[in-house]
Design an enzyme around this catalytic site. Structure first.
Site, short mmCIF file in Angstrom:
data_model
loop_
_atom_site.label_atom_id
_atom_site.label_comp_id
_atom_site.label_asym_id
_atom_site.label_seq_id
_atom_site.Cartn_x
_atom_site.Cartn_y
_atom_site.Cartn_z
CG HIS A 224 7.39 -8.87 10.66
ND1 HIS A 224 7.89 -8.94 11.57
CD2 HIS A 224 6.60 -10.18 11.90
CE1 HIS A 224 8.37 -8.65 12.77
NE2 HIS A 224 7.22 -9.98 12.81
CB CYS A 240 5.62 -12.88 13.74
SG CYS A 240 4.20 -12.68 13.33
#
Length: 264
Positions: A224, A240
């Site tokens: 992301h 992440c």
């Protein structure tokens, strides 16, 4: 005797009462003559600078026979920065301005991204086919494999110590300006540190997931964007993979759902 006094008074009155001619005021005045023995010194004084009186230290040195240092002008004192009761009040102000200038410069340097982590085309001789995403968590690089032995390389932020992971997954879905729902364990972990996380945050520029998100299988991990681009190239996340918003938008357009993601 009285007769003579009377005549003298009449003569004086007659002299005062004599009217002056109107043209006398416009007549050219006679030149003022200055004696040569006075003019020469006066003219010389006009061309001379006044003598500077020696300072008290110089006078004391002359009296004691000590050598006298040549005169040097003292720096001018800027009264704009003067403070009551301080002889050199402008010096602290200068130091304060310097410190105030250095702080933003240091902060700006801290937030500057290393050019090595900007997108660029590189050679690739690995075993993965075109369209595969390969993430090197040791070097903090993400490679999008291309045809012809090439790859598009991006800088990324990866999991901090204790949150590293490796494996192979598929891109199961993609979202533009995704919402953020922190997992319960993250909320509890941050609460123990004195930081309260929301249970839900709508997508937008202030959202930690940034402009785009690619979800990896059934895991809680994503590729992301981020609203903290200066963290790219570091191990800072909870697992992440972070990218600059402009980079994740580019990757989002080039990667399809079902693409393989290899994390090592």
């Amino acid at each position: 005797m009285k007769h003579f006094l009377l005549l003298g008074a009449l003569a004086l009155t007659a002299g005062v009462a004599v009217p002056a001619s109107a043209n006398d005021r416009y007549a050219q005045r006679p030149p003022v003559l200055v004696s040569p023995d006075l003019a020469a010194p006066w003219v010389m004084q006009l061309g001379q600078r006044p003598e500077q009186r020696p300072s008290r230290q110089a006078r004391e040195a002359i009296a004691t026979g000590m050598p006298v240092q040549p005169y040097t002008a003292e720096p001018r004192f800027d009264r704009r920065y003067a403070q009551p009761g301080t002889r050199k009040a402008n010096q602290p102000r200068v130091q304060e301005r310097t410190a105030a200038t250095a702080a933003p410069a240091k902060q700006q340097a801290k937030r500057r991204i290393d050019p090595a982590y900007l997108p660029q085309e590189v050679d690739y001789d690995g075993p993965h086919k075109a369209g595969t995403i390969v993430i090197d968590t040791q070097q903090n690089f993400l490679y999008l494999v291309e045809d012809g032995g090439k790859a598009r390389r991006y800088g990324v932020g990866t999991g901090k110590p204790g949150f590293e992971w490796a494996g192979s997954h598929k891109v199961t879905r993609k979202r533009e300006w995704p919402d953020w729902r922190p997992p319960a364990e993250m909320i509890a972990r941050e609460r123990a540190r004195g930081r309260v996380l929301p249970s839900h945050m709508e997508g937008g520029p202030n959202n930690p997931l940034g402009a785009r998100a690619l979800y990896l299988g059934s895991t809680l991990y994503r590729i992301h964007g981020t609203n903290q681009p200066w963290t790219i190239g570091r191990a800072v996340s909870s697992g992440c993979i972070r990218m600059r918003n402009e980079d994740v938008i580019e990757l989002y357009e080039r990667v399809k759902v079902g693409a393989t993601v290899v994390v090592s």
